[in-house]
Each structure stands twice: as structure tokens, then as C-alpha cells.
Design a protein around this motif. Structure first.
Motif, PDB file in Angstrom:
ATOM      1  N   LEU A 136       0.418  -1.749  -0.204  1.00 46.29           N
ATOM      2  CA  LEU A 136      -0.116   0.067  -0.230  1.00 46.29           C
ATOM      3  C   LEU A 136       0.687   1.394   0.215  1.00 46.29           C
ATOM      4  O   LEU A 136       0.826   2.177  -0.771  1.00 46.29           O
ATOM      5  N   ALA A 137       1.496   1.581   1.199  1.00 45.80           N
ATOM      6  CA  ALA A 137       2.891   2.347   1.017  1.00 45.80           C
ATOM      7  C   ALA A 137       3.612   2.307  -0.939  1.00 45.80           C
ATOM      8  O   ALA A 137       3.806   3.610  -0.861  1.00 45.80           O
ATOM      9  N   THR A 138       4.025   1.485  -0.919  1.00 46.82           N
ATOM     10  CA  THR A 138       4.565   1.630  -2.399  1.00 46.82           C
ATOM     11  C   THR A 138       3.699   1.969  -4.128  1.00 46.82           C
ATOM     12  O   THR A 138       4.024   2.800  -4.409  1.00 46.82           O
ATOM     13  N   THR A 139       2.460   1.815  -3.073  1.00 45.39           N
ATOM     14  CA  THR A 139       1.468   1.691  -4.350  1.00 45.39           C
ATOM     15  C   THR A 139       1.428   2.999  -4.457  1.00 45.39           C
ATOM     16  O   THR A 139       0.929   4.844  -5.395  1.00 45.39           O
ATOM     17  N   ILE A 140       0.785   3.957  -3.164  1.00 44.59           N
ATOM     18  CA  ILE A 140       0.561   5.554  -2.473  1.00 44.59           C
ATOM     19  C   ILE A 140       1.909   6.580  -3.238  1.00 44.59           C
ATOM     20  O   ILE A 140       1.924   7.258  -4.141  1.00 44.59           O
ATOM     21  N   GLU A 141       3.126   6.196  -2.750  1.00 37.93           N
ATOM     22  CA  GLU A 141       4.531   6.904  -4.276  1.00 37.93           C
ATOM     23  C   GLU A 141       4.243   6.809  -5.103  1.00 37.93           C
ATOM     24  O   GLU A 141       4.509   7.391  -6.075  1.00 37.93           O
ATOM     25  N   GLU A 142       3.895   5.193  -5.888  1.00 34.35           N
ATOM     26  CA  GLU A 142       4.070   4.857  -7.228  1.00 34.35           C
ATOM     27  C   GLU A 142       2.766   5.285  -8.098  1.00 34.35           C
ATOM     28  O   GLU A 142       3.440   6.289  -9.116  1.00 34.35           O
ATOM     29  N   HIS A 143       1.539   5.801  -7.208  1.00 40.36           N
ATOM     30  CA  HIS A 143       0.419   6.496  -8.456  1.00 40.36           C
ATOM     31  C   HIS A 143       0.515   7.943  -7.324  1.00 40.36           C
ATOM     32  O   HIS A 143      -0.469   8.686  -7.749  1.00 40.36           O
ATOM     33  N   LYS A 144       1.322   9.021  -6.667  1.00 43.98           N
ATOM     34  CA  LYS A 144       0.766   9.815  -5.793  1.00 43.98           C
ATOM     35  C   LYS A 144       0.183  10.323  -5.775  1.00 43.98           C
ATOM     36  O   LYS A 144      -0.657  11.208  -6.046  1.00 43.98           O
TER      37      LYS A 144
END
Length: 412
Positions: A31-39
């Protein structure tokens, strides 16, 4: 502004006694990585963050570690509401500290609706208004009245839920009129909730509790104010829109809560707005621990396990034996077949043994074999209470059990 909607993490939940902290950790990392990837600008968590009102130290550590990480990312705001599994006082105990990280927590309804209203800004300009409505307990929305019937109670619950959303949305509309300018454009109103809507899909064994006693557990999509541009819901574990209303959605639980959800694709919801119109995209959550159900004769079960062994599977298994022969040593036989594999049997159901037990005379039956509802019904039988009087008594008994279950152990 990009918003991500998730809910029903149930941190700390186990499966037939099997710890699932590794799955929770992997999900929060994803989830944290997804937040960063999708800004992602804002994360909405629509209740049931924890599985119990007294979460373990490990569950708490996962929660706070995740919030600390994303507070340093592109995610400017996090809005968290309590669900029916959460302790309102536990969640709000760290409210002031988390506010410094732009994490807004709403644990319970209060008389001051302003506490449920959150203005989200980006580049110092208001971009969205959040109506962060937590799980509304019976006592928050209904006043008991002398002589009221069960139908009266149900109607009052519906009206109480509707009235709460009407009031908070009127406040949001008023605030929007004050904030909107040519520069800001149309500011969307985003509501949150933890409730059961009419027509919502559930799965057997998902652990979703009834929120209210009686026939009313559901509220219709038409009960929500039309001013809501997106409604982020929690409570149901199946990701789904509410009927034909695409802007009213459950994100669902991020990991399967039981074998009934094993084949379900888990999701989070990404929302962007064009002139307050939501553009909705579902993002699939990876499977972090495979769950597989196997049903059939011993030969069927054996064949399937060998097939999974050849695939080097590390699945957790639910096995139900339905053969005609009585196999009292079924567990030992399956353990031998599973040797030198990475699989584990989490649940084992032996239909023949179960039928033998059920059909046996239960003269040594104890209270441990019964749930509270069973005991109450037997008391009604013992006192020969007429059937026409039972519905109201059973409903009252359920209300008492529910009030005990929802007692906040963390409160003063």
C-alpha cells in the motif's frame, strides 16, 4: 487531487489460530509503495483498522510504522474513521500526535459535527471536503422510547443514520460555498461511513457482524444526500459499488478474511475528480498468502494435494472429507501426504465424524458447546414461553449482548 480508498484491514486477525502478521505487513508495504507510485495525495481508511478493541502490540506497531512512513511521502493527508471492530477511545488516544503528521482520526460521533468535517488542501488551496462519519452506534443515532415496537426501533435507526448524514452534508455544503472561488473550481464533497447498505454482497464465513439488532442492518443508497460526490464505505469485505451508484463504494478487505473469500480479487479504489465528478479506478491487491479449499473423497483430496505439491505450493488448506468411509485418523493420513511440502492444513472437516457426533445423544453436553443465543432459547423452552412472546424477548437479549460486545474497554 488523487485519493485512495481502503478499509477493513482487521490488523491482528488470525485464521483458525494461525497468525497473519506477515500478510498484514506485506499488504501495508504494498500500500505504501502504491501510494508513492501513483502519487496519492490523500488516503481514506473507512473503519475496522484493527480486528479487536484491544489490538496486540504487533498490530499497533504495523499501524504506526505505516502511518509514519507515508507521512514522509507524497501523501499529504490520511483520514481514518473507526469501524464496529475498533475501539473509539483507543484510536483517538493518539489523535493529537497523529494530527502533527496530517493524519486525521475520527473515532466516534460527537455533538459537534465540525469534528467530522475535514478540509483537504493542496498547494494552500482547498481541494476537497471530507465528511468523516465513523461507525454510528445505536446510542449515537437512536433514543430508546417507552413502549416502542421492534419496527419502531428499526425505523428510528434508519432515520437516525439519514439525519446524521443530512446534517454533516449540509455543513459541508455551507463550507463549500465559503471556500469555492474561480481559482479553486468546484470543490467535491467526499463522505465516509462504516455501515451496511441495502443489497450489499457478503460471503459466508467472512466474519462481517450485524451492525444493528433486528431486521435493519441496511440503509438504501437513496438515503444519502445528493451533494456527496463520492462515498467511501467500509464494513463489507467484498469490493463493490452500491447498486447502480458507482460513486458509492466499498473497497472491501485487502486480504481474504476466510476461505470463503479465497478466490476473490481484493482491491483498493483510486479516485480523481474533474469538476467534482469522480473518475474511479480499482487497483488489484496482490495475494500474499494463498488459501485453497479441497472437498471430496479421500482419493480426491489426495490427488489435489499431490497436484499442489508438484506446483511447489505454499497454500494454507481447508480440507473437507465427504467420503462414505469413517476415517478416524484422517488428520494423520493427510499430514503424511503433506510431508516435504510447504503447505499447511488450517481447517479440517470430517463429514462422517461430524454426522456421527451430531446424531449421537448429547447427554454430556456442556455450556462450552452452546452459544449465548442457544442458551437463551433453551431458557425460553424451559419456562414454556409462548412463540408470540419470543421475538421481542430474543431481540432484547441480542441488544444486551451487542451493548456488552461494543463496550469500549479502553474508555475511562
Amino acid at each position: 487531487m488523487k485519493i485512495l480508498h481502503t478499509s477493513d484491514w482487521h490488523l491482528g486477525r488470525s485464521l483458525s489460530g494461525k497468525s497473519r502478521y506477515n500478510e498484514f505487513s506485506l499488504f501495508l508495504e504494498w500500500l505504501a509503495t502504491t501510494i508513492e507510485e501513483h502519487k496519492i495525495d490523500t488516503l481514506l481508511v473507512a473503519g475496522d483498522i484493527f480486528d479487536t478493541t484491544t489490538p496486540s502490540n504487533k498490530a499497533q506497531a504495523l499501524y504506526y510504522r505505516f502511518l509514519c512512513r507515508i507521512s514522509k511521502s507524497c501523501c499529504s493527508n490520511v483520514v481514518i474513521i473507526a469501524g464496529n471492530h475498533d475501539s473509539p477511545s483507543f484510536l483517538t488516544a493518539s489523535k493529537e500526535l497523529l494530527h502533527e503528521l496530517n493524519v486525521f482520526v475520527v473515532g466516534s460521533a460527537t455533538e459537534n459535527l465540525e469534528e467530522e468535517l475535514i478540509i483537504l488542501s493542496k498547494e494552500d488551496a482547498p481541494r476537497a471536503i471530507i465528511c468523516a462519519v465513523p461507525y454510528l452506534r445505536d446510542k449515537d443515532i437512536r433514543t430508546a422510547k417507552l413502549g416502542e415496537t421492534i419496527d419502531d426501533k428499526n425505523a428510528n435507526l434508519v432515520n437516525g443514520l439519514k439525519e446524521h448524514y443530512d446534517k454533516i452534508c449540509l455543513l459541508a455544503e455551507s463550507r463549500r460555498q465559503q471556500l469555492e472561488t474561480t481559482e479553486t473550481g468546484h470543490i467535491p464533497i467526499i463522505a465516509m461511513g462504516h455501515l451496511f447498505t441495502t443489497g450489499g454482497k457478503t460471503i459466508d464465513g467472512d466474519g462481517v457482524r450485524d451492525l444493528y439488532v433486528g431486521s435493519l442492518a441496511h440503509i438504501g443508497k437513496d438515503s444519502f444526500p445528493s451533494s456527496i460526490n463520492y462515498l467511501a464505505l467500509g464494513h463489507l469485505h467484498t469490493p463493490q459499488p452500491v447498486g447502480s451508484a458507482e460513486h458509492i463504494r466499498y473497497s472491501g478487505s485487502p486480504i481474504p478474511m476466510g476461505f470463503g473469500e479465497a478466490n476473490q480479487e481484493k482491491k483498493v479504489v483510486l479516485i480523481e475528480f474533474e469538476n467534482a465528478k469522480p473518475i474511479i479506478k480499482e487497483l488489484a491487491v496482490p495475494c500474499f498468502q494463498r488459501l485453497i479449499s479441497i472437498t471430496g473423497s479421500f482419493e480426491d483430496i489426495q490427488t489435489k494435494i499431490h497436484q499442489l505439491k508438484n506446483e511447489n505450493s505454499s497454500a494454507w488448506l481447508e480440507v473437507e472429507y465427504t467420503g462414505k468411509d469413517v476415517l478416524s485418523n484422517l488428520h494423520e493420513m493427510l499430514i503424511e501426504i503433506l510431508s516435504e511440502s510447504f503447505m499447511e492444513i488450517i481447517q479440517l472437516k470430517n463429514r462422517q465424524i461430524m454426522n456421527r457426533i451430531i446424531n449421537a445423544v448429547t447427554q454430556n453436553e456442556t455450556l462450552d458447546d452452546l452459544n449465548p443465543e442457544d442458551v437463551f432459547v433453551r431458557c425460553l423452552d424451559a419456562f414454556e414461553v409462548p412463540n408470540e412472546d419470543r421475538e421481542e424477548l430474543i431481540t432484547s437479549h441480542k441488544e444486551i449482548l451487542k451493548s456488552i460486545h461494543e463496550d469500549d474497554l479502553n474508555a475511562d
